[in-house]
Enzyme design. Structure first.
Site, PDB file in Angstrom:
ATOM      1  N   ASP A  68       0.859  -1.132  -0.105  1.00  0.00           N
ATOM      2  CA  ASP A  68      -0.059   0.183   0.066  1.00  0.00           C
ATOM      3  C   ASP A  68       0.795   1.098  -0.062  1.00  0.00           C
ATOM      4  O   ASP A  68       1.998   1.155   0.201  1.00  0.00           O
ATOM      5  CB  ASP A  68      -1.055  -0.144   0.949  1.00  0.00           C
ATOM      6  N   TYR A  70       2.794   4.666   0.798  1.00  0.00           N
ATOM      7  CA  TYR A  70       3.688   5.093   1.923  1.00  0.00           C
ATOM      8  C   TYR A  70       2.562   6.054   2.570  1.00  0.00           C
ATOM      9  O   TYR A  70       1.784   6.970   1.984  1.00  0.00           O
ATOM     10  CB  TYR A  70       4.651   6.238   1.674  1.00  0.00           C
ATOM     11  N   PHE A  81       6.896   2.127  -4.205  1.00  0.00           N
ATOM     12  CA  PHE A  81       8.102   2.253  -3.809  1.00  0.00           C
ATOM     13  C   PHE A  81       8.860   3.796  -3.967  1.00  0.00           C
ATOM     14  O   PHE A  81       9.813   4.067  -3.480  1.00  0.00           O
ATOM     15  CB  PHE A  81       9.222   1.099  -4.286  1.00  0.00           C
TER      16      PHE A  81
END
Length: 225
Positions: A68, A70, A81
């Site tokens: 999911d 940040y 990422f």
């Protein structure tokens, strides 16, 4: 669609149009409206479908699956990422760059913005497309996985020769949605500091991906940022 569920890139809209009309997707929209009235939600609405808008369906050659977004302020921008320019690189992303350096000799970048990968055909797909501030996994049960699982199935069924990079147990479970006779799946530990030394470091997924793409006559990915 409303500002909560923004318009998706045309080629994705064409292959996923049926999903947007299903009850579960309408419930996601309703839930997000309610959540936004009470909490700070990431990423901003206009970036919720950023992975799709940066990487049209016909351009996809590689898929990286995250869990999911940040959940800290200013971090999420719709690509797994990845973080926007000027935002500190999270530990997992630092480890990804370390492996790229070890694998390909590419210098560690100053930015954590992975849009350059996305524009080359790397779909940076989170299984959940939203999250509450400071509450990891908070939108895991609202229906997003039904949608993103269908995205993975659609890629598997309608394309061929895609390289799927599945890092960690969560991503690897998505392997059951992928036709292994049509695509390549590379697995490794998650790049998190808690697991990177258990098989992510040394996986050489970045050079292996390019070798596979080149054998298919496709363009390799420039993994530099």
């Amino acid at each position: 669609m409303s500002e909560i569920i923004p318009a998706i890139e045309a080629s994705w809209k064409e292959v996923l149009i049926a999903e947007f009309q299903k009850p579960y997707f309408l419930q996601i929209k309703k839930t997000l409206i309610e959540e936004r009235s009470k909490y700070q939600i990431y990423p901003p609405g206009k970036l919720m479908f950023n992975a799709f808008n940066q990487t049209p369906f016909e351009k996809v050659s590689v898929v990286i699956i995250g869990q999911d977004p940040y959940h800290g302020p200013g971090q999420a921008h719709g690509l797994c990422f990845s973080v926007p320019d000027e935002t500190a690189q999270p530990p997992s992303l630092v480890n990804i760059f370390k492996e790229i350096h070890a694998d390909l000799g590419i210098t560690m970048p100053k930015t954590g913005n992975l849009e350059k990968w996305a524009k080359q055909g790397v779909l940076l797909l989170n299984a959940m497309l939203s999250v509450r501030q400071n509450s990891a996994g908070s939108h895991q049960k609202i229906g997003w996985e039904t949608f993103t699982n269908e995205v993975i199935r659609t890629i598997s069924n309608h394309k061929s020769g895609i390289v799927f990079l599945l890092w960690g147990k969560f991503a690897q479970e998505k392997g059951q949605l992928i036709d292994r006779t049509r695509h390549t799946i590379l697995t490794a530990a998650h790049p998190s500091p808690f697991s990177a030394y258990n098989g992510f470091f040394g996986c050489r997924h970045f050079s292996k991906t390019n070798e596979i793409l080149l054998k298919q006559g496709k363009h390799p990915i420039d993994w530099s940022i």
